[in-house]
Design an enzyme around this catalytic site. Structure first.
Site, PDB file in Angstrom:
ATOM      1  CB  SER A 106     -65.986  80.863  46.080  1.00  0.00           C
ATOM      2  OG  SER A 106     -65.016  80.062  46.673  1.00  0.00           O
ATOM      3  CE  LYS A 163     -69.765  76.570  45.994  1.00  0.00           C
ATOM      4  NZ  LYS A 163     -68.997  77.815  46.259  1.00  0.00           N
ATOM      5  CB  SER A 178     -65.211  76.768  46.369  1.00  0.00           C
ATOM      6  OG  SER A 178     -66.249  77.671  46.715  1.00  0.00           O
TER       7      SER A 178
HETATM    8  N1  GLN Z   1     -60.386  80.575  47.701  1.00  0.00           N
HETATM    9  C1  GLN Z   1     -60.841  81.033  48.975  1.00  0.00           C
HETATM   10  C2  GLN Z   1     -60.609  79.959  50.023  1.00  0.00           C
HETATM   11  O1  GLN Z   1     -59.787  79.196  49.850  1.00  0.00           O
HETATM   12  C3  GLN Z   1     -62.275  81.447  48.873  1.00  0.00           C
HETATM   13  C4  GLN Z   1     -63.264  80.371  48.997  1.00  0.00           C
HETATM   14  C5  GLN Z   1     -64.666  80.891  48.887  1.00  0.00           C
HETATM   15  O2  GLN Z   1     -64.915  82.033  48.534  1.00  0.00           O
HETATM   16  N2  GLN Z   1     -65.631  80.034  49.233  1.00  0.00           N
HETATM   17  O3  GLN Z   1     -61.186  79.855  51.046  1.00  0.00           O
END
Ligand code: GLN
Length: 487
Positions: free
Chosen positions: A165, A66, A141
């Protein structure tokens, strides 16, 4: 030929001399370029193969990372304009460990900007598409990390998981996403989003590969103060343990079919029906599976609690993105003007909204009512689940109430489905619990994941249970066989 193969399958081909690691890299590189225009998994595709052999299981095996992990000399953007030209001068511990183990980096993957959000649509280089249906999101993400595995480009990738994420895109992509216990893997060199919730996590096509990669990554690191002393366990060694008598619970308030019978949400109903079918198979296999009831208010509080804590921590952590130390320099005649300009141009709307929320939550007069209260609610949720883990080995729930959404679909943020089914994965981050998602069903030709979460430091048990359940699903090692390419 090598597309869609797992780590162990590639290991065998390498060890038998059927393929060289350079050839494997070449094939992954070709696939990465081939799918880039349609799916956009990568911010950077690496074109030069660098192999450093070792005796680890991933030696010579391609993977993706990532783009919020620092890699010396390789662009690392966090998928944000504010870092669009940032090239780190040091390596994240995870990257260092993978290099040492002989893993071969194929590319840096697109994320939702700075790892906030869950759609795969906010990265500065464009949206990531779902390999099972291009008109749908892969989720985020860790969007590109999930897409690159779901396309069969690489057998594994690394993501980060602060709320869901890795485990949510794994569900939407038909692959395995594993977030181990908080502190098991060093986050040194990973961009901090919300430090009390941030985890390194893996994306693979089966549970065994998740254990293999986690075994390589785990361990104490003086550069990340929350890392745990090594437990001395090798998780691959206990994957075959008998699970007879292992106890799982699911939460009535989240998965009772009767609650949604009249909702008209056929997708959700199908997911829940298939979920209950899987539970029956688990029982036949020897698991004890029981329903438990938990105060619904506690679960309704997950999303606001997560937003309060994560936005507050994110605002503080990202205060270093000023346009002065890193990234493109802003314009202006004073430090304030330069920062104002860089941050105005550098962040997208979602990030700005979250920083405004975070600043508000952290203001002295709001801290008690918002930030500290959210921390208290987090504690209540964690205490409740920890109490259940005294009696049970794991919690089993659908990772999501449905399949990957289309790009124009909006979440109904006050619905039961959103508050309960789409946000419970954050429990794993609140408590630092090991938590894994694996594909268990197809609904409207799209994959859906099941999630198993266990007690702190019980990563071995969670992986062991998940591997047994993987046998029941019939969806081990799947990937989206799109495109006309065979390399
Ligand atoms: N979807 C969650 C958010 O909006 C989680 C994001 C993550 O785990 N980095 O923050």
């Amino acid at each position: 030929m090598y597309r869609g193969k797992s780590i162990l399958e590639l290991r065998e081909s390498l060890d038998n001399g059927n393929v060289t690691s350079e050839e494997l890299f070449g094939s992954a590189n070709k696939l990465a370029h081939y799918f880039q225009e349609d799916y956009n998994s990568f911010v950077t595709i690496i074109d030069k193969c660098k192999v450093k052999r070792s005796n680890s299981l991933i030696s010579g095996i391609p993977y993706a990372l990532k783009d919020n992990f620092s890699t010396t000399g390789i662009l690392t953007t966090g998928s944000s304009n504010i870092l669009k030209d940032y090239v780190p001068v040091y390596d994240a511990t995870v990257y260092k460990k993978l290099k040492r183990a002989g893993g071969v980096l194929v590319g840096k993957t697109v994320l939702d900007e700075l790892a906030m959000g869950g759609t795969g649509t906010t990265g500065h280089t464009g949206i990531v598409r779902n390999p099972w249906d291009k008109e749908r999101q892969i989720g985020g993400s860790s969007a590109g990390s999930a897409a690159s595995v779901a396309l069969g480009i690489v057998p594994f990738s690394i993501g980060s998981d602060t709320g869901d994420s890795v485990r949510k895109p794994a569900s939407f992509g038909g692959i395995v996403g594993f977030k181990p216990t908080y502190g098991l893997i060093s986050r040194y060199g990973m961009f901090a989003f919300a430090s009390s919730l941030d985890h390194v996590a893996t994306l693979t096509r089966n549970v065994r590969d998740a254990a293999i990669v986690t075994d390589i990554l785990k361990g104490q690191d003086p550069k990340d103060m929350v890392t745990l002393k090594d437990d001395g366990k090798k998780y691959v060694d206990t994957l075959d343990n008998d699970i007879k008598g292992r106890k799982l619970f699911y939460i009535k308030e989240i998965c009772d079919l009767d609650l949604y019978k009249d909702s008209g949400d056929s997708e959700l109903i199908e997911v829940l029906e298939k979920f209950h079918e899987l539970l029956d198979k688990c029982r036949e296999m020897g698991f004890v599976v029981e329903e438990v009831s938990v105060d619904k208010d506690l679960f309704n509080a997950i999303y606001p609690t997560y937003m309060c804590i994560s936005c507050a921590e994110a605002t503080s952590n990202n205060a270093n993105l000023t346009g002065i130390q890193f990234g493109p320099r802003g314009e202006g005649n004073s430090i304030e003007e330069i920062m104002f300009d860089a941050r105005t141009k550098g962040f997208s709307e979602l990030i700005k909204r979250r920083f405004i929320l975070g600043s508000y939550i952290l203001q002295k007069e709001n801290q008690e009512k918002l930030f500290l209260n959210a921390c208290r609610v987090r504690h209540m949720i964690v205490d409740k689940i920890t109490e259940l883990f005294k009696e049970y080995d794991g919690m089993i729930l659908p990772a999501s109430g449905g399949i990957a959404p289309k790009f124009d679909e909006k979440d109904e943020k006050l619905s039961d489905r959103y508050l309960l089914l789409e946000n419970h994965l954050a429990i794993g981050n609140f408590g630092g619990f090991p938590s894994i998602t694996l594909p268990f069903a197809f609904v409207s030709d799209m994959p859906v994941g099941i999630n198993i979460t266990g007690g702190v430091k019980c990563d071995d048990i969670v992986l062991n249970m998940a591997e047994r359940i993987e046998e029941l699903t019939g969806y081990k090692d799947i990937y989206a066989k799109v495109g006309d390419i065979d390399v």
